[in-house]
Design an enzyme around this catalytic site. Sequence first.
Site, PDB file in Angstrom:
ATOM      1  N   CYS A   1      -8.382   3.637   2.588  1.00 15.57           N
ATOM      2  CA  CYS A   1      -8.686   4.284   3.863  1.00 15.57           C
ATOM      3  C   CYS A   1      -8.277   3.427   5.058  1.00 15.57           C
ATOM      4  CB  CYS A   1     -10.177   4.564   3.962  1.00 15.57           C
ATOM      5  SG  CYS A   1     -10.825   5.438   2.550  1.00 15.57           S
TER       6      CYS A   1
ATOM      7  N   ARG B   1      -1.155   2.379   3.513  1.00 17.88           N
ATOM      8  CA  ARG B   1      -2.287   1.921   2.710  1.00 17.88           C
ATOM      9  C   ARG B   1      -2.633   2.895   1.592  1.00 17.88           C
ATOM     10  NH1 ARG B   1      -5.380  -2.019   5.316  1.00 17.88           N
ATOM     11  NH2 ARG B   1      -7.200  -1.358   4.158  1.00 17.88           N
TER      12      ARG B   1
ATOM     13  N   TRP C   1      -8.806   7.890   1.404  1.00 19.24           N
ATOM     14  CA  TRP C   1      -8.394   7.804  -0.002  1.00 19.24           C
ATOM     15  C   TRP C   1      -9.659   8.148  -0.795  1.00 19.24           C
ATOM     16  CZ3 TRP C   1      -9.362   5.115  -4.569  1.00 19.24           C
ATOM     17  CH2 TRP C   1      -8.323   5.069  -5.500  1.00 19.24           C
TER      18      TRP C   1
ATOM     19  N   ASN D   1     -14.606   3.226   6.381  1.00 18.77           N
ATOM     20  CA  ASN D   1     -13.941   2.637   5.211  1.00 18.77           C
ATOM     21  C   ASN D   1     -15.007   1.934   4.389  1.00 18.77           C
ATOM     22  OD1 ASN D   1     -11.533   3.372   6.278  1.00 18.77           O
ATOM     23  ND2 ASN D   1     -10.761   1.306   6.620  1.00 18.77           N
ATOM     24  N   GLY D   2     -14.879   1.985   3.082  1.00 19.45           N
ATOM     25  CA  GLY D   2     -15.846   1.285   2.233  1.00 19.45           C
ATOM     26  C   GLY D   2     -16.622   2.269   1.389  1.00 19.45           C
TER      27      GLY D   2
ATOM     28  N   GLU E   1       6.460  -7.994 -13.920  1.00 18.97           N
ATOM     29  CA  GLU E   1       6.569  -7.498 -12.554  1.00 18.97           C
ATOM     30  C   GLU E   1       7.627  -6.390 -12.453  1.00 18.97           C
ATOM     31  OE1 GLU E   1       4.848  -7.501 -10.079  1.00 18.97           O
ATOM     32  OE2 GLU E   1       6.145  -7.089  -8.383  1.00 18.97           O
TER      33      GLU E   1
ATOM     34  N   LYS F   1       6.810  -2.600 -11.191  1.00 18.30           N
ATOM     35  CA  LYS F   1       7.517  -1.964 -10.070  1.00 18.30           C
ATOM     36  C   LYS F   1       7.984  -0.565 -10.479  1.00 18.30           C
ATOM     37  CE  LYS F   1       6.575  -3.754  -7.336  1.00 18.30           C
ATOM     38  NZ  LYS F   1       5.643  -4.786  -7.327  1.00 18.30           N
TER      39      LYS F   1
ATOM     40  N   GLU G   1       5.049   1.886 -10.845  1.00 17.17           N
ATOM     41  CA  GLU G   1       4.392   2.215  -9.576  1.00 17.17           C
ATOM     42  C   GLU G   1       5.139   3.283  -8.793  1.00 17.17           C
ATOM     43  OE1 GLU G   1       2.143  -1.643  -7.749  1.00 17.17           O
ATOM     44  OE2 GLU G   1       4.305  -1.800  -7.866  1.00 17.17           O
TER      45      GLU G   1
ATOM     46  N   HIS H   1       6.292  -7.300 -32.439  1.00 15.64           N
ATOM     47  CA  HIS H   1       4.943  -6.999 -32.924  1.00 15.64           C
ATOM     48  C   HIS H   1       4.417  -5.699 -32.331  1.00 15.64           C
ATOM     49  CE1 HIS H   1       4.927 -10.943 -34.749  1.00 15.64           C
ATOM     50  NE2 HIS H   1       5.395 -11.411 -33.607  1.00 15.64           N
TER      51      HIS H   1
ATOM     52  N   LYS I   1      -2.210   0.488  -0.966  1.00 12.62           N
ATOM     53  CA  LYS I   1      -1.658  -0.841  -0.704  1.00 12.62           C
ATOM     54  C   LYS I   1      -2.738  -1.898  -0.830  1.00 12.62           C
ATOM     55  CE  LYS I   1       1.380  -3.798   0.715  1.00 12.62           C
ATOM     56  NZ  LYS I   1       2.279  -4.234  -0.373  1.00 12.62           N
TER      57      LYS I   1
HETATM   58  C1  G6P Z   1      -2.676  -2.932  -5.044  1.00 20.87           C
HETATM   59  C2  G6P Z   1      -1.244  -2.912  -4.515  1.00 20.87           C
HETATM   60  C3  G6P Z   1      -0.417  -3.968  -5.234  1.00 20.87           C
HETATM   61  C4  G6P Z   1      -1.060  -5.327  -5.108  1.00 20.87           C
HETATM   62  C5  G6P Z   1      -2.522  -5.314  -5.579  1.00 20.87           C
HETATM   63  C6  G6P Z   1      -3.234  -6.599  -5.201  1.00 20.87           C
HETATM   64  O1  G6P Z   1      -2.685  -2.486  -6.354  1.00 20.87           O
HETATM   65  O2  G6P Z   1      -0.673  -1.627  -4.688  1.00 20.87           O
HETATM   66  O3  G6P Z   1       0.889  -4.011  -4.691  1.00 20.87           O
HETATM   67  O4  G6P Z   1      -0.340  -6.258  -5.852  1.00 20.87           O
HETATM   68  O5  G6P Z   1      -3.240  -4.250  -4.949  1.00 20.87           O
HETATM   69  O6  G6P Z   1      -3.280  -6.674  -3.798  1.00 20.87           O
HETATM   70  P1  G6P Z   1      -3.410  -8.018  -2.975  1.00 20.87           P
HETATM   71  O7  G6P Z   1      -3.397  -7.562  -1.537  1.00 20.87           O
HETATM   72  O8  G6P Z   1      -4.713  -8.633  -3.361  1.00 20.87           O
HETATM   73  O9  G6P Z   1      -2.253  -8.866  -3.313  1.00 20.87           O
END
Ligand code: G6P
Length: 622
Positions: A2, A27, A75, A101-102, A495, A499, A502, A518, A617
Site C-alpha cells: 500500500c 509498490r 494491496w 498502510n499496515g 536470482e 527474475k 517474478e 537429484h 515492491k
Molecule cells: C519483495 C520484492 C523483492 C525484494 C524482497 C525483499 O518481494 O518484490 O524484489 O527482493 O521484497 O525486499 P527488500 O526491500 O527487503 O530488499
Amino acid sequence: MCGIVGYIGPREATDFLIPGLRRLEYRGYDSAGVATILPHRGIHATKSTGRIDNLNRLLLNMPSPGGVGIGHTRWATHGAPTDENAHPHFGGDGAVAVAHNGVIENFQVLKDRLIADGYEFQSQTDTEVIAHLIDSCLREIRPDEDVVAADYEPLVRVVQKALAQLQGTYGLVILFRDYPEVLMAARLGSPLIIGVGSGEYYVASDASPLVGQTDKIVYIADHEVALMTADKLRVVHRDQGRVSHSVEVLEIESGDVELGGYAHYMLKEIFEQPEAIRNAMRGRLDPDAATARFGGLNLSPQQLRQADRLMLTACGTSWHAGLVGEYQIEALARIPVEVEYASELRYSNPPLGRNTLLFAVTQSGETADTLAALREMKRKGYPTMAICNVVGSTIAQEADGGVYLHAGPEIGVASTKAFTSQCTVLAMLALYFGRLHHLGYDAGIRAIEHLQELPDKVSGALETNDRVKEIAEKYADCNNFLYLGRQFNFPAALEGALKLKEISYIHAEGYPAAEMKHGPIALVDKNTPSVFIMARDAVYDKVMANVQEIKARGGPVIAVVCEGDRRIGRLADDVIEVPATADFLQPIVSVIPLQFLAYHIAVARGCDVDKPRNLAKSVTVE
Ligand code: G6P
C-alpha cells in the site's frame, strides 16, 4: 504494498495526490482512492479497483476539488480488492476519513465493540475500524471546547486515544470534516514522510511522490502524530509530548524516478548498474591500507575483529545477495557465515555464539520480516547492521550501524541494481573482514583492483542485451526453465530463476549445477531450457560435465560464459559471453544477461514488467 499520499495547501489537492499515487504504483496495488474536503460539503471520496488510470477517469468526470486531501493505493489484505474496500474509509457519519498502510491485528475485537456501539461498517477492511474509532473519540470533545484556540491539542488527543487501542502497524493520514483546515498523519511501523513546501505540506509513505515538489522532508518516527495546517507542522510523540522535528534534505532528483526514455523501470535500472556499483564503492576503497572502509558500522576494528560468525538475514532477491555474500566473506575473510530467511529467523531460536554479528540485507529497509528478525536479534543483544538502499528507512534507523547502497530509487518491482549493489557492498565487507584477519596486503590490493574494474565489466555485460533479446524470443513459449551454477554462481542461478518467475510467470528453478541430478533432471526435455552460469573457475570442468548431462537428455542449453570461452560453443545451443572478473565478483557480472533474459521473455509474453501480478515492491506485512 500500500501507498499513502496527503496534501494541504493552496493548490488543488488532487493535482498532487494523483501524480503522487502514480509514483507509488511500483509498490504493487490492486485498488486506489482519494478523498478531499469540499468546502462546506464535507469529505468526498473517489475510489476504484485496478489502476490509477481508472481512478483518474472517475475524477475527470466528477472532480474532487479542495486544498486538503489524502490518497491511497491498496494491496488487499483484509477483504477482496473491491471499490468498497478501497481507501479512504469514513468514520461515523463522514466526520473522519482515513487512509492506512499496515495491519491492525485486533480489528475484530474493536469492530465487534464498535458495532455494539451502533457503528455500521461498509467494508471488510481493518482500516474502517480506525476511522470509526477516531470518530468515537472525537465525540468526546466537549461542545464548549474551542479546538482551534487550543491549537488543535484536543484533536491530537483524540487521535492518540484511538491509536492507543490499536495493536499492529499503521501509517495513517486523516481528514476531519469539521476541521477542514487540518491534515493529520501518524505512524507505527509503517513509514511516513512529510514534505515541507512554502505554505503547504505533503505526506507520503516514501519519498518518490515528493520528488520535484520539495526537497525539504521530515521523517515521522514510530508513535509520532503530526498535525498540519497550511502554515504549521506540529509533531507530538506518544511518550515525549511535542517533539522538535528536524528538516532534512531529500537527495533524490526527478530523473531518478522517471523513465527517461526507457520502456520500463526495470530496463532503466538494469542499465544504471555500472553507476550504481560505482556509487556503492565511492569513498569506500582504501588502496593505501589495501582494504575497504565504512563510515557507519559504529563498531571499532577491535570490536569487529571479535566477530567470529556473521549472520545475514533477508528476503527475496536480497536473500540471494546474502548468499553471494556468504561465498565472498567465507572465501576472503574465512569467517563462518550463515544466511537465513528473515521470515524463519524471526521465529527460530538458533544457538549462536556470543560474538555473532547480524547483517540485515534489504533494499527498501521496510520489509516486515527483515525488520522483525533484526528486532529479535537486537533484543537478544547481538549487534545489528543494515545493508540498505533507502535512506532513513525503518531498518536503517533501527540497526546499530550499517552501509547504504546509494543505488538511487529502485522502482521496478523485480530488483536488479539493488542486487548488484548489495553484492558489491558485501564484497567490500569481505575484503574489510579479510584484512582484519589473515588476508595479506597483496591480496587486498588485488581485490581492490578487481573492484575498481567492476563497473566497466558490468558495462561490458550490458552489451549482451541484443543477443539475449534474440535468445529470449526463441524460448519465450517454454513453460519451465532450470538455472544452474556452482559456487559463487549458484546464487546467481537462484536470482536468474527468481527474475523469470517474478515478471514472466514461468516456472523456473535455480539449483547448484551438480545437484540437479537429484531431482530436477527429471524435468529435462526439449521444451525445458537449462541456463548455465559458468565462469573460468575451479569448477569449470565439473559444470561442463553437468552441461553434457542435460544435452544427453535432449534439453536445450543456454550458457552464460566468460569471454573467449571456446569449449562451450560445441555443446550449448546458445552462448552469451560476459567479461571475466575475479571469482568473488563474477556473479555481479554474470547476472546481467539473466536480468535481460527475464525482461525480454516477459515483454515477449506481454507481461506488465514493472507491475507483475500479485507482487509488491516492499512487503510490509508478515
Ligand atoms: C519483495 C520484492 C523483492 C525484494 C524482497 C525483499 O518481494 O518484490 O524484489 O527482493 O521484497 O525486499 P527488500 O526491500 O527487503 O530488499
